[in-house]
Enzyme design. Sequence first.
Site, mmCIF file in Angstrom:
data_model
loop_
_atom_site.group_PDB
_atom_site.id
_atom_site.type_symbol
_atom_site.label_atom_id
_atom_site.label_comp_id
_atom_site.label_asym_id
_atom_site.label_seq_id
_atom_site.Cartn_x
_atom_site.Cartn_y
_atom_site.Cartn_z
ATOM 1 N N LYS A 84 0.767 -1.066 -0.025
ATOM 2 C CA LYS A 84 -0.262 0.109 -0.117
ATOM 3 C C LYS A 84 0.876 1.187 0.045
ATOM 4 O O LYS A 84 1.644 1.286 1.050
ATOM 5 C CB LYS A 84 -0.937 0.066 1.205
ATOM 6 C CG LYS A 84 -2.079 0.679 1.137
ATOM 7 C CD LYS A 84 -3.208 0.337 2.308
ATOM 8 C CE LYS A 84 -4.282 1.168 2.430
ATOM 9 N NZ LYS A 84 -5.091 0.789 3.603
HETATM 10 O O1 G3P Z 1 -8.176 1.782 5.181
HETATM 11 C C1 G3P Z 1 -8.120 3.111 4.632
HETATM 12 C C2 G3P Z 1 -9.610 3.535 4.989
HETATM 13 O O2 G3P Z 1 -10.524 2.678 4.881
HETATM 14 C C3 G3P Z 1 -9.641 4.452 6.432
HETATM 15 O O3 G3P Z 1 -10.797 4.609 6.696
HETATM 16 O O4 G3P Z 1 -12.499 5.257 8.467
HETATM 17 O O5 G3P Z 1 -10.201 6.034 8.517
HETATM 18 O O6 G3P Z 1 -11.600 7.039 6.959
HETATM 19 P P1 G3P Z 1 -11.388 5.918 7.666
#
Ligand code: G3P
Length: 225
Positions: A84
Amino acid sequence: MKFFLDTAMIEEIKQAKAWGMLDGVTTNPTLASKTGKPFEDVAKEILRVSAPAPVSLEVISTDIEGMVEEGKKLVKWGANVVVKIPMTEAGIAATQILTREHKIKVNVTLIFSANQALLAAKAGAAYASPFIGRLDDIGQNGMALIADVLTIYRNYQLPTEVLVASVRHPMHVVEAAKLGAHVSTMPFGVLRQLFKHPLTDKGLAAFLEDWKKVPQQKEGIKSKV
Ligand code: G3P
Protein backbone atom coordinates in the site's frame (compact mmCIF):
# COMPACT_ATOMS: atom_id res chain seq x y z
CA MET A 1 -18.24 -7.05 -5.57
CA LYS A 2 -15.38 -8.25 -3.40
CA PHE A 3 -15.56 -7.64 0.35
CA PHE A 4 -12.31 -6.68 2.04
CA LEU A 5 -12.06 -6.16 5.78
CA ASP A 6 -10.42 -2.91 6.89
CA THR A 7 -8.81 -4.11 10.10
CA ALA A 8 -5.73 -5.45 11.83
CA MET A 9 -7.74 -7.54 14.31
CA ILE A 10 -7.18 -11.27 13.84
CA GLU A 11 -10.47 -12.34 15.43
CA GLU A 12 -12.46 -10.12 13.05
CA ILE A 13 -10.65 -11.62 10.06
CA LYS A 14 -11.32 -15.16 11.31
CA GLN A 15 -15.03 -14.39 11.76
CA ALA A 16 -15.38 -12.87 8.27
CA LYS A 17 -13.60 -15.92 6.83
CA ALA A 18 -15.94 -18.27 8.73
CA TRP A 19 -18.89 -16.45 7.12
CA GLY A 20 -17.25 -17.01 3.71
CA MET A 21 -17.14 -13.22 3.26
CA LEU A 22 -13.42 -12.51 3.28
CA ASP A 23 -12.05 -11.60 -0.15
CA GLY A 24 -9.14 -9.59 1.24
CA VAL A 25 -7.84 -7.37 4.04
CA THR A 26 -6.61 -3.78 4.12
CA THR A 27 -4.58 -2.36 6.98
CA ASN A 28 -3.03 1.01 7.69
CA PRO A 29 -0.78 2.41 10.45
CA THR A 30 -3.80 3.64 12.44
CA LEU A 31 -5.39 0.18 12.45
CA ALA A 32 -2.02 -1.44 13.27
CA SER A 33 -1.58 0.90 16.25
CA LYS A 34 -4.86 -0.34 17.75
CA THR A 35 -3.48 -3.90 18.14
CA GLY A 36 -0.75 -2.76 20.56
CA LYS A 37 1.62 -5.32 18.98
CA PRO A 38 4.72 -4.99 16.76
CA PHE A 39 3.64 -4.50 13.15
CA GLU A 40 5.66 -7.36 11.68
CA ASP A 41 4.10 -9.87 14.09
CA VAL A 42 0.58 -8.61 13.40
CA ALA A 43 1.08 -8.43 9.63
CA LYS A 44 2.46 -11.97 9.36
CA GLU A 45 -0.44 -13.34 11.42
CA ILE A 46 -2.96 -11.47 9.22
CA LEU A 47 -1.28 -12.83 6.08
CA ARG A 48 -1.40 -16.39 7.43
CA VAL A 49 -5.02 -16.25 8.59
CA SER A 50 -6.25 -14.52 5.41
CA ALA A 51 -4.31 -16.54 2.79
CA PRO A 52 -4.81 -16.80 -0.09
CA ALA A 53 -6.82 -13.54 0.07
CA PRO A 54 -4.77 -10.39 -0.64
CA VAL A 55 -3.64 -8.25 2.32
CA SER A 56 -2.61 -4.61 1.83
CA LEU A 57 0.33 -3.57 4.03
CA GLU A 58 1.24 0.12 4.04
CA VAL A 59 4.74 1.54 3.69
CA ILE A 60 5.96 4.23 6.09
CA SER A 61 8.71 5.74 3.90
CA THR A 62 7.87 8.85 1.94
CA ASP A 63 10.72 8.88 -0.61
CA ILE A 64 10.80 6.76 -3.77
CA GLU A 65 13.78 4.60 -2.84
CA GLY A 66 12.50 4.01 0.70
CA MET A 67 9.05 2.98 -0.52
CA VAL A 68 10.50 0.60 -3.11
CA GLU A 69 12.83 -1.02 -0.56
CA GLU A 70 10.02 -1.32 2.01
CA GLY A 71 7.73 -2.81 -0.62
CA LYS A 72 10.34 -5.40 -1.60
CA LYS A 73 10.76 -6.29 2.10
CA LEU A 74 7.00 -6.54 2.78
CA VAL A 75 6.34 -8.97 -0.09
CA LYS A 76 8.75 -11.45 1.49
CA TRP A 77 6.34 -11.80 4.44
CA GLY A 78 3.72 -13.72 2.40
CA ALA A 79 2.54 -14.63 -1.09
CA ASN A 80 -0.64 -12.58 -0.59
CA VAL A 81 0.99 -9.20 0.18
CA VAL A 82 -0.20 -6.11 -1.67
CA VAL A 83 1.99 -3.07 -1.00
CA LYS A 84 0.00 0.00 0.00
CA ILE A 85 1.55 3.24 -1.23
CA PRO A 86 0.34 6.79 -0.53
CA MET A 87 -0.87 8.98 -3.39
CA THR A 88 2.06 11.38 -3.70
CA GLU A 89 4.51 12.17 -6.51
CA ALA A 90 7.05 9.85 -4.91
CA GLY A 91 4.34 7.25 -4.29
CA ILE A 92 3.33 7.16 -7.96
CA ALA A 93 6.98 6.85 -9.04
CA ALA A 94 7.48 4.01 -6.54
CA THR A 95 4.27 2.33 -7.74
CA GLN A 96 5.58 2.34 -11.28
CA ILE A 97 8.88 0.76 -10.21
CA LEU A 98 7.26 -1.85 -7.96
CA THR A 99 4.67 -2.89 -10.53
CA ARG A 100 6.67 -2.69 -13.76
CA GLU A 101 10.18 -3.71 -12.61
CA HIS A 102 9.41 -5.98 -9.66
CA LYS A 103 5.94 -7.30 -10.62
CA ILE A 104 4.66 -6.42 -7.14
CA LYS A 105 0.96 -5.62 -6.62
CA VAL A 106 0.33 -2.09 -5.34
CA ASN A 107 -2.71 -0.48 -3.74
CA VAL A 108 -2.49 3.31 -4.07
CA THR A 109 -4.13 4.80 -0.99
CA LEU A 110 -5.37 8.22 0.17
CA ILE A 111 -7.08 8.99 -3.16
CA PHE A 112 -9.50 11.91 -3.05
CA SER A 113 -9.86 12.93 -6.72
CA ALA A 114 -10.47 11.33 -10.11
CA ASN A 115 -7.13 12.59 -11.41
CA GLN A 116 -5.31 10.91 -8.54
CA ALA A 117 -7.08 7.65 -9.43
CA LEU A 118 -6.09 8.11 -13.07
CA LEU A 119 -2.44 8.58 -12.05
CA ALA A 120 -2.58 5.39 -9.93
CA ALA A 121 -3.96 3.38 -12.85
CA LYS A 122 -1.41 4.78 -15.29
CA ALA A 123 1.35 3.79 -12.85
CA GLY A 124 0.09 0.19 -12.99
CA ALA A 125 -1.55 -0.10 -9.55
CA ALA A 126 -3.59 -3.24 -8.97
CA TYR A 127 -5.97 -1.24 -6.76
CA ALA A 128 -6.83 2.44 -6.33
CA SER A 129 -8.40 3.37 -2.97
CA PRO A 130 -10.65 6.45 -2.94
CA PHE A 131 -11.60 7.38 0.67
CA ILE A 132 -15.30 8.14 0.38
CA GLY A 133 -16.19 8.60 4.07
CA ARG A 134 -13.53 11.26 4.57
CA LEU A 135 -14.88 13.15 1.52
CA ASP A 136 -18.42 12.95 2.92
CA ASP A 137 -17.02 14.26 6.23
CA ILE A 138 -15.95 17.53 4.58
CA GLY A 139 -19.20 17.98 2.66
CA GLN A 140 -18.06 16.47 -0.65
CA ASN A 141 -19.72 13.52 -2.38
CA GLY A 142 -17.54 10.44 -1.94
CA MET A 143 -19.77 8.18 -4.02
CA ALA A 144 -19.73 10.64 -6.95
CA LEU A 145 -15.96 10.17 -7.01
CA ILE A 146 -16.40 6.38 -7.25
CA ALA A 147 -18.76 6.88 -10.22
CA ASP A 148 -16.25 9.18 -11.95
CA VAL A 149 -13.30 6.82 -11.42
CA LEU A 150 -15.27 3.83 -12.72
CA THR A 151 -16.30 5.80 -15.82
CA ILE A 152 -12.71 6.82 -16.52
CA TYR A 153 -11.31 3.32 -16.00
CA ARG A 154 -14.01 1.85 -18.27
CA ASN A 155 -13.36 4.50 -20.96
CA TYR A 156 -9.78 3.29 -21.30
CA GLN A 157 -10.18 -0.35 -20.21
CA LEU A 158 -7.76 0.28 -17.34
CA PRO A 159 -7.38 -2.95 -15.33
CA THR A 160 -6.90 -1.21 -11.95
CA GLU A 161 -9.62 -2.22 -9.49
CA VAL A 162 -11.54 0.50 -7.65
CA LEU A 163 -11.23 -0.30 -3.95
CA VAL A 164 -13.84 1.76 -2.14
CA ALA A 165 -12.28 2.75 1.21
CA SER A 166 -13.28 4.78 4.26
CA VAL A 167 -16.63 2.99 4.17
CA ARG A 168 -18.73 4.05 7.16
CA HIS A 169 -22.13 2.35 6.81
CA PRO A 170 -24.08 -0.28 4.82
CA MET A 171 -25.50 2.25 2.33
CA HIS A 172 -21.95 2.99 1.19
CA VAL A 173 -21.64 -0.71 0.31
CA VAL A 174 -24.98 -0.79 -1.54
CA GLU A 175 -24.23 2.36 -3.53
CA ALA A 176 -20.73 1.16 -4.44
CA ALA A 177 -22.17 -2.19 -5.59
CA LYS A 178 -24.85 -0.45 -7.70
CA LEU A 179 -22.09 1.48 -9.45
CA GLY A 180 -20.14 -1.73 -10.08
CA ALA A 181 -17.10 -0.92 -7.92
CA HIS A 182 -14.75 -3.88 -7.78
CA VAL A 183 -14.09 -3.92 -4.02
CA SER A 184 -15.42 -2.38 -0.81
CA THR A 185 -13.16 -2.48 2.20
CA MET A 186 -15.10 -2.02 5.41
CA PRO A 187 -14.70 -2.13 9.16
CA PHE A 188 -15.92 -5.34 10.79
CA GLY A 189 -18.93 -3.50 12.27
CA VAL A 190 -20.16 -2.54 8.80
CA LEU A 191 -19.74 -6.09 7.47
CA ARG A 192 -21.78 -7.39 10.40
CA GLN A 193 -24.49 -4.75 9.76
CA LEU A 194 -24.95 -6.11 6.21
CA PHE A 195 -26.59 -9.21 7.70
CA LYS A 196 -29.09 -7.29 9.79
CA HIS A 197 -32.72 -6.38 9.21
CA PRO A 198 -35.28 -6.06 12.02
CA LEU A 199 -37.92 -7.82 9.92
CA THR A 200 -35.62 -10.83 9.58
CA ASP A 201 -35.28 -11.08 13.38
CA LYS A 202 -39.00 -10.50 13.89
CA GLY A 203 -39.93 -13.01 11.18
CA LEU A 204 -37.63 -15.69 12.56
CA ALA A 205 -38.98 -15.21 16.10
CA ALA A 206 -42.55 -15.59 14.78
CA PHE A 207 -41.71 -18.72 12.79
CA LEU A 208 -40.05 -20.34 15.80
CA GLU A 209 -42.99 -19.44 18.01
CA ASP A 210 -45.47 -20.86 15.49
CA TRP A 211 -43.39 -24.03 15.15
CA LYS A 212 -44.26 -24.84 18.74
CA LYS A 213 -47.92 -25.08 17.65
CA VAL A 214 -47.17 -27.66 14.93
CA PRO A 215 -48.01 -31.20 16.08
CA GLN A 216 -44.78 -33.20 16.26
CA GLN A 217 -44.20 -36.47 14.37
CA LYS A 218 -43.12 -39.40 16.49
CA GLU A 219 -40.08 -39.80 14.18
CA GLY A 220 -39.46 -36.54 12.45
CA ILE A 221 -37.90 -33.13 12.47
CA LYS A 222 -37.50 -32.05 16.06
CA SER A 223 -37.42 -28.41 17.06
CA LYS A 224 -34.36 -27.49 19.08
CA VAL A 225 -36.20 -24.55 20.67
O1 G3P B 1 -7.94 1.83 5.16
C1 G3P B 1 -8.19 3.09 4.74
C2 G3P B 1 -9.57 3.64 5.04
O2 G3P B 1 -10.55 2.66 4.83
C3 G3P B 1 -9.69 4.38 6.33
O3 G3P B 1 -11.00 4.72 6.67
O4 G3P B 1 -12.62 5.40 8.40
O5 G3P B 1 -10.18 5.97 8.71
O6 G3P B 1 -11.56 7.13 6.98
P1 G3P B 1 -11.36 5.87 7.74
